[in-house]
Design a protein around this motif. Sequence first.
Motif, PDB file in Angstrom:
ATOM      1  N   GLN A 495       0.069  -1.162  -2.193  1.00 32.27           N
ATOM      2  CA  GLN A 495       0.107  -0.016  -2.151  1.00 32.27           C
ATOM      3  C   GLN A 495      -1.174   0.649  -2.734  1.00 32.27           C
ATOM      4  O   GLN A 495      -1.926   0.221  -3.555  1.00 32.27           O
ATOM      5  CB  GLN A 495       1.319   0.811  -3.025  1.00 32.27           C
ATOM      6  N   GLU A 523       1.886   1.166   2.122  1.00 28.63           N
ATOM      7  CA  GLU A 523       2.300   2.640   1.562  1.00 28.63           C
ATOM      8  C   GLU A 523       1.264   3.230   0.940  1.00 28.63           C
ATOM      9  O   GLU A 523       0.378   2.791   0.034  1.00 28.63           O
ATOM     10  CB  GLU A 523       3.533   2.413   1.066  1.00 28.63           C
ATOM     11  N   ASP A 545       3.441   8.180   1.854  1.00 28.18           N
ATOM     12  CA  ASP A 545       4.749   7.764   1.659  1.00 28.18           C
ATOM     13  C   ASP A 545       5.379   8.416   0.525  1.00 28.18           C
ATOM     14  O   ASP A 545       6.651   8.353   0.272  1.00 28.18           O
ATOM     15  CB  ASP A 545       4.936   6.394   1.719  1.00 28.18           C
TER      16      ASP A 545
END
Length: 629
Positions: A495, A523, A545
């Motif tokens: 991420q 993400e 997100d």
Amino acid sequence: MDPGGGTESELSRVNQALKTLSAGNRTLLRASQEQDLLLGMCRVIVNEGGYRLAYVAYAQHDEQKSLPIMAYAIQRDIPEERDFFDHLQLTWADVELGQHAPAIAVRSGEPCIGRSLLTDPGHAPWREVAIRLDYSSLSAFPLPIDGEVVGALLIADSSPDAFDEAEVRLLGELADDLAYGIANLRSRIKRHEAEERIARMALYDSLTGLPNRTMFRSRLQSAIVDGRQKHRPLAVLLLSAMHFHEISDTLGYQQADLLTCSFARQLEDHQREDRFVACVGDAEFALLYPDMDVSQAMRTAQDLIRAFSSPVEVGGLSISVGLCAGIAAFPGHGTDPDSLIRRARMAMFEAKRRGSDSAVFTPELEQQRTNRLALMIDLRRAIEQKALMLYCQPKIDLATRRIRGAEGLVRWQHPAHGMIPAEEFVKIAETSGLITPLTYHVLEAAFQQIYAWHDMGIDQPLSVNLSARDLRDPALIDKLKNLFSTWGTRPDWIQFELTESALMEDPVGALDAIRRIKALGVELFIDDFGIGYSSLSYLHKLPVDAIKIDQSFVMAMPDSAISAAIVQSTIELGHRLDLEVVAEGVETESAWNHLVALGCDTAQGFYMARPMPAEQFRNWQVHYESSLH
């Protein structure tokens, strides 16, 4: 990696060179003075062409065959960089120190193309500075007038792959146009007028008409000799307009020049009989006060700052700018002109750093500067030797207490100074051109660690922070694609976290960069949410997100109803936007329980685990998960 990327890069550079050539031609048509032409052309190369540096140096036929820089433009306003070019002394003589590109171009009359500052022995004396200031390659073009090479145009770039054949051909045309422009301007006036003008250029600032740095240094030298003979002090004040470069970026350099002239006129109106004032930079002025001590200099600085506190009319706009002052005194702060000027500048930048209107030089300032420079060199070495460590801090699901992943954090254990605070060395990296190598080092370590985890059966994503500079890096996407391909990393294994303040430095550019990162399938988190200035309409556009509530609000919840309300509102806002909400800075059981009651999704903080070396994460996970049963 995209096999067509190289062609696109070459085409992009050629387009930039064409744009630069076009803007340069407009500068030629507008310029009526030689110094304006030189400075304007340098600014065009940097501002329009996107190159890291441009300067024009003229070959002198003195005993040293000196090659003084007549005008330059740089891409970023770094005090060390300005100091370097303000005091750089070059020669075009065929000696060891004259094997650099501009000197070769002057001697040979031919362009010197694509010289690498990192490997070329001719640039060894400046290699360390080039590394610190992020110069990788350069080219120099001769400036021939009436069969004689009068100087050289140097262009430097951060990319080691700059200056391909097509690009060089266009830049060569630009240099030829500059030489023509210089010759054309000189031909308009008689010989004695040209000699007068050149003499004035050497001693006076062409924009303001005030004495320039050269004359100020000469006058200061004389004042020091007089002060030493009479055992009297003197003071040097360096005045600078606050936020000048932000104003220049917003209104344009022409309006910024008007602002500089306005300050110059006001200083002349406040002229004192025994004072000497010079313009030594963009809205930067040096003042010499013979027979003045530090306390008198401080009062004088305050008087001047008050006198300049009123709004200034610039191009029909009323702008409140203000001044800040740096003070150095003879003999306590230095006994030669260069030391006094340099230390007054240190004090001025210290005043700007503190947000105060004036500061007096102290030895500690110089020691701090020396220490910072040493740390900068050590940091580069640590990055190159992969000596920085990857730490991880777990993220815990508030509802189930299960591990949701971890944030990757970089740590630096200095061999002499111990653990250097991350905010300290990251700031050094951001201001010294090291942030991109630092980010790449962290990314490489993170992808390698993710592979190791999944090889051990750890199915947890690792998040990595990206800075505002990283979002502007055109090579970032290719770097990420290469790492995904090299390590076989799945998008759900990693991420990326982006601070809200980084997004707001360039909202349009950041949005484009985020969309390209999001296209990789990963993400994205907005870090430190709540302390920036983003609007809800902008937030709604971001393909993210999750949001991470800044730890300052979370830690203050028990004692501040306002902070508690902000946390609650942020959680509700995030959920309404269908975003995961992460709370940072969870340090107590009370904070944990409060967040559970508010319906927050994930927590991160000392209450669950402090950041730990990545290799210890497996043992921590086993111990933590066993404690849940």
